[in-house]
Design a protein around this motif. Sequence first.
Motif, PDB file in Angstrom:
ATOM      1  N   ARG A  23      34.801  34.173  42.269  1.00 41.63           N
ATOM      2  CA  ARG A  23      34.099  34.199  40.984  1.00 41.63           C
ATOM      3  C   ARG A  23      34.427  32.919  40.230  1.00 41.63           C
ATOM      4  O   ARG A  23      35.595  32.599  40.032  1.00 41.63           O
ATOM      5  CB  ARG A  23      34.513  35.415  40.163  1.00 41.63           C
ATOM      6  N   ASP A  24      33.377  32.195  39.863  1.00 36.30           N
ATOM      7  CA  ASP A  24      33.554  30.925  39.155  1.00 36.30           C
ATOM      8  C   ASP A  24      34.473  29.972  39.918  1.00 36.30           C
ATOM      9  O   ASP A  24      35.297  29.264  39.334  1.00 36.30           O
ATOM     10  CB  ASP A  24      34.105  31.160  37.742  1.00 36.30           C
ATOM     11  N   GLY A  25      34.332  29.991  41.253  1.00 38.06           N
ATOM     12  CA  GLY A  25      35.100  29.074  42.090  1.00 38.06           C
ATOM     13  C   GLY A  25      36.512  29.517  42.422  1.00 38.06           C
ATOM     14  O   GLY A  25      37.218  28.826  43.163  1.00 38.06           O
ATOM     15  N   LYS A  26      36.944  30.674  41.912  1.00 39.90           N
ATOM     16  CA  LYS A  26      38.314  31.146  42.162  1.00 39.90           C
ATOM     17  C   LYS A  26      38.287  32.447  42.953  1.00 39.90           C
ATOM     18  O   LYS A  26      37.506  33.349  42.648  1.00 39.90           O
ATOM     19  CB  LYS A  26      39.050  31.353  40.838  1.00 39.90           C
ATOM     20  N   GLU A  27      39.175  32.546  43.949  1.00 39.13           N
ATOM     21  CA  GLU A  27      39.260  33.753  44.757  1.00 39.13           C
ATOM     22  C   GLU A  27      40.145  34.792  44.076  1.00 39.13           C
ATOM     23  O   GLU A  27      41.128  34.457  43.426  1.00 39.13           O
ATOM     24  CB  GLU A  27      39.808  33.440  46.149  1.00 39.13           C
ATOM     25  N   GLN A  28      39.784  36.048  44.235  1.00 37.27           N
ATOM     26  CA  GLN A  28      40.591  37.154  43.715  1.00 37.27           C
ATOM     27  C   GLN A  28      40.288  38.409  44.518  1.00 37.27           C
ATOM     28  O   GLN A  28      39.287  38.475  45.233  1.00 37.27           O
ATOM     29  CB  GLN A  28      40.318  37.393  42.239  1.00 37.27           C
ATOM     30  N   ARG A  29      41.162  39.401  44.374  1.00 39.26           N
ATOM     31  CA  ARG A  29      40.966  40.669  45.079  1.00 39.26           C
ATOM     32  C   ARG A  29      40.691  41.777  44.067  1.00 39.26           C
ATOM     33  O   ARG A  29      41.325  41.828  43.017  1.00 39.26           O
ATOM     34  CB  ARG A  29      42.190  41.023  45.927  1.00 39.26           C
ATOM     35  N   VAL A  30      39.749  42.637  44.405  1.00 37.79           N
ATOM     36  CA  VAL A  30      39.424  43.776  43.553  1.00 37.79           C
ATOM     37  C   VAL A  30      39.355  45.021  44.424  1.00 37.79           C
ATOM     38  O   VAL A  30      39.034  44.937  45.610  1.00 37.79           O
ATOM     39  CB  VAL A  30      38.079  43.576  42.817  1.00 37.79           C
ATOM     40  N   SER A  31      39.683  46.160  43.826  1.00 34.64           N
ATOM     41  CA  SER A  31      39.646  47.432  44.558  1.00 34.64           C
ATOM     42  C   SER A  31      38.774  48.428  43.822  1.00 34.64           C
ATOM     43  O   SER A  31      38.663  48.389  42.590  1.00 34.64           O
ATOM     44  CB  SER A  31      41.058  47.995  44.725  1.00 34.64           C
ATOM     45  N   MET A  32      38.193  49.335  44.571  1.00 34.61           N
ATOM     46  CA  MET A  32      37.379  50.396  43.966  1.00 34.61           C
ATOM     47  C   MET A  32      37.286  51.564  44.927  1.00 34.61           C
ATOM     48  O   MET A  32      37.488  51.418  46.140  1.00 34.61           O
ATOM     49  CB  MET A  32      35.992  49.883  43.601  1.00 34.61           C
ATOM     50  N   THR A  33      36.979  52.727  44.379  1.00 36.47           N
ATOM     51  CA  THR A  33      36.808  53.942  45.170  1.00 36.47           C
ATOM     52  C   THR A  33      35.321  54.178  45.395  1.00 36.47           C
ATOM     53  O   THR A  33      34.541  54.212  44.437  1.00 36.47           O
ATOM     54  CB  THR A  33      37.425  55.157  44.450  1.00 36.47           C
ATOM     55  N   LEU A  34      34.934  54.319  46.649  1.00 34.78           N
ATOM     56  CA  LEU A  34      33.519  54.456  46.967  1.00 34.78           C
ATOM     57  C   LEU A  34      32.975  55.800  46.506  1.00 34.78           C
ATOM     58  O   LEU A  34      33.693  56.808  46.505  1.00 34.78           O
ATOM     59  CB  LEU A  34      33.281  54.287  48.467  1.00 34.78           C
ATOM     60  N   ALA A  35      31.715  55.805  46.126  1.00 33.30           N
ATOM     61  CA  ALA A  35      31.047  57.013  45.636  1.00 33.30           C
ATOM     62  C   ALA A  35      29.948  57.426  46.612  1.00 33.30           C
ATOM     63  O   ALA A  35      29.470  56.613  47.408  1.00 33.30           O
ATOM     64  CB  ALA A  35      30.443  56.761  44.257  1.00 33.30           C
ATOM     65  N   PRO A  36      29.532  58.699  46.566  1.00 29.92           N
ATOM     66  CA  PRO A  36      28.403  59.107  47.419  1.00 29.92           C
ATOM     67  C   PRO A  36      27.111  58.470  46.940  1.00 29.92           C
ATOM     68  O   PRO A  36      26.889  58.303  45.737  1.00 29.92           O
ATOM     69  CB  PRO A  36      28.372  60.637  47.242  1.00 29.92           C
ATOM     70  N   ALA A  37      26.261  58.115  47.866  1.00 35.38           N
ATOM     71  CA  ALA A  37      24.973  57.520  47.514  1.00 35.38           C
ATOM     72  C   ALA A  37      24.109  58.544  46.793  1.00 35.38           C
ATOM     73  O   ALA A  37      24.165  59.734  47.106  1.00 35.38           O
ATOM     74  CB  ALA A  37      24.265  57.030  48.771  1.00 35.38           C
TER      75      ALA A  37
END
Length: 363
Positions: free
Chosen positions: A209-223
């Motif tokens: 994002r904006d040239g910088k790397e980062q890690r993000v986490s999230m819990t998947l939801a049902p479609a």
Amino acid sequence: MVNLEKGNARRPHRRALTLGLVAVLVLALAVAGAVMPVPYVSLRPGPTMNTIGANPETDKPLIEITGAQTHPASGHLNFTTVAYTGGPKRPISLFTALRDWLNGERAVVPQETIFPKDETVEEVEEENTFLMEDSQQTSVAAALIQMGQKPTTVSAVQSVEKGLPADGVLRPGDEILAVAGTKADRTSRVTGALKQYKPGQSVELTIRRDGKEQRVSMTLAPAPDDANRAVIGVVLRDRYVFPIDVKISVGDIGGPSAGLMFSLGIYDLLTPGDLTGGKFVAGTGTITPEGQVGAIGGIQQKMLGARKAGATVFLVPAGNCDEAVTAAPDGLRLVKAETLDGAVKALQSLQSGQGAVPGCSAS
């Protein structure tokens, strides 16, 4: 006995009354035709701009390239457009539709041709803007591949759906580099990796994002349409990562049909020599990263606009050749373009006077 003199005396009165009624009806029809809206759109030749020249509105180069050596180019490589009158917000009248139908430079088509019934005007305009931006990206990729420089790809977030896991975590423009530590350099690999997860499981994404790397986490939801399928709630599309920066400025013109001419302009600026030999070349056609040229709409109006601007050579997608042959204006040589490579070679042959130049012919 019939009184002929009396009958003859009544005829002028009846004739005048009849003519008066006809005049009123004609006037009523004329007024109705002038104001009665009809579900048609009138197409006409639109602006044409030189991809190796300046944007006439800003007087700045239409294509600006940084990060690579560029070479001066002469002549013209113009992309062409179609303008229209009418639409859901400003429909044309019956009189205008008939007048333009009789005009050899215009085409009157059903409104749904430009504005599908299931889309708003705003949605159509947004789609055309997106198609133009996507066409510009693809044209850079096609030009570089033509030069033997294959660009890399990355999966980018186009939009985020509200209420789903990515909402507030990812943003449009974020580039997804890896899923759970595994490299994913295109959308198919990102979606393929996410298919291994079930609703309720967590996933870590590496993003830029904006040239910088980062890690993000999230819990998947049902479609929303399938409770067994896990989603994060984003629309993704492949984006190219180029070794150079290419800026194409065309104002509010939309659509994908300038792709071929953008690619030729970029190629001409990045390679030594002069692709046009000083000629006024115009054309149209969509482009794929691999250089395949696709058919477009409004070929007649685009050729007319090009000829009026001074073009003597016009690059026609192979899929438009039949229509182009029957509608080409005098003084415009049609050159069939199936691929970017073929278009480059055809222009080189025109310049040198040697080699084959594929022309359009009616099938």
